[in-house]
Design an enzyme around this catalytic site. Structure first.
Site, short mmCIF file in Angstrom:
data_model
loop_
_atom_site.label_atom_id
_atom_site.label_comp_id
_atom_site.label_asym_id
_atom_site.label_seq_id
_atom_site.Cartn_x
_atom_site.Cartn_y
_atom_site.Cartn_z
N LYS A 178 0.84 -1.21 0.00
CA LYS A 178 0.00 0.00 0.00
C LYS A 178 0.87 1.25 0.00
O LYS A 178 0.58 2.24 -0.70
CB LYS A 178 -0.91 -0.02 1.22
CG LYS A 178 -1.71 1.26 1.46
CD LYS A 178 -2.81 1.45 0.46
CE LYS A 178 -3.56 2.77 0.70
NZ LYS A 178 -4.23 2.82 2.01
N SER A 247 -5.47 12.08 -4.52
CA SER A 247 -4.78 11.51 -3.37
C SER A 247 -5.09 12.31 -2.11
O SER A 247 -5.44 13.49 -2.17
CB SER A 247 -3.27 11.47 -3.61
OG SER A 247 -2.72 12.78 -3.54
#
Length: 300
Positions: A178, A247
């Site tokens: 991740k 993001s």
């Protein structure tokens, strides 16, 4: 089960909302604007498959974690220690704390501050707060939890609430997987203020992301971490499964807030320096985001 969400932003509101919708007693601990809206109208849970107003508790006070058997710890990585200290006097002795945060070392930092059991958790979800008390889900939603005395029980509870969940013996590797996705996308999305789909199609961007992935994998290998799966394929899937997502770093900069970049590309940079692995592309991305943070702070 009584469940508290500490730091209920987009991620915390999504998972807290899913659990409340499944019938659990949930309290969201977050910012005043969201708490007021949720108390008045419920949480607007706006997902890809349904939209619902979910009634649940909300508070701006940390002591709302009391009596919770499960705590979803969703604060920014920069606030891990301070939030742990604030929460510690109010936690039930047998509470399990799941860290739903970016970065790879939050569970270790949190466990050092708490007597209760902490389980690292990897989060794959695209969400944003589209307005006060309104969480917008853009894609995915699965969790990967480290083994603990209660992880299997909690996984079943989450699955029953519509959250795909698995318990993994290699959560460190999954956290790194991740982290690499975040390192590939977050800074570029933040610098350009573009969503993942447009970022990935930019001239030269694929090469930059490939360099980031290579550096991260080299640091992980030097640190003895086994990163599962095909990392580059996973990077490609992000743009396909979350094309409209900005993001979290991009969202932070757009709001003039400090980002978590020190715990993303900055973490890889520091680990690389400690292990003797060069990370020049991560260094540049980290430096540029830090400059943009300075500009945002100066204008606020």
């Amino acid at each position: 089960m009584r469940i508290a969400v500490m730091g209920a932003g987009a991620v915390g509101c999504y998972y807290g909302g899913m659990l409340a919708r499944a019938g659990h007693s949930v309290v969201l601990i977050g910012r005043a604007q969201h708490v007021e809206a949720i108390r008045r109208d419920g949480l607007l849970l706006d997902t890809q498959s349904f939209q619902a107003r979910v009634p649940l508790e909300a508070s701006t006070e940390v002591d709302a974690v009391r009596d919770a058997g499960l705590v979803l710890f969703c604060v920014k990585s920069t606030d891990t220690e301070s939030a742990a200290a604030a929460m510690r006097p109010h936690l039930a002795p047998d509470a399990l704390v799941l860290t739903l945060q970016n970065g790879v070392d939050n569970a270790t930092r949190l466990q050092a501050a708490l007597a209760q059991e902490v389980a690292a958790t990897v989060v794959y979800v695209a969400t944003e707060m589209a307005g006060p008390g309104h969480v917008k889900h853009h894609g995915r939603g699965e969790l990967v939890i480290a083994p603990s005395a209660r992880s299997a029980e909690i996984a079943r509870l989450l699955i029953a609430a519509g959250v795909p969940t698995q318990v993994s013996d290699n959560v460190t590797g999954a956290l790194w997987a991740k982290l690499i996705l975040n390192c590939a996308y977050n800074a570029v999305s933040a610098i350009t203020q573009l969503p993942y789909g447009r970022v990935s199609k930019g001239e030269g961007v694929q090469g930059v992301m490939a360099d980031v992935v290579r550096e991260c994998l080299a640091v992980a290998e030097a640190g003895g971490v086994t990163v599962p799966g095909d990392t580059w394929a996973a990077v490609q899937r992000i743009a396909e499964t979350m094309p409209s997502q900005f993001s979290s770093t991009a969202q932070d900069l757009a709001r003039g807030k400090r980002s978590e970049i020190d715990h993303l590309n900055g973490y890889v940079l520091r680990q690389g320096e400690a292990l003797g692995v060069a990370t020049p592309v991560n260094r540049v991305l980290h430096t540029l985001v830090k400059l943009l943070e300075t500009r945002a702070a100066a204008s606020s």
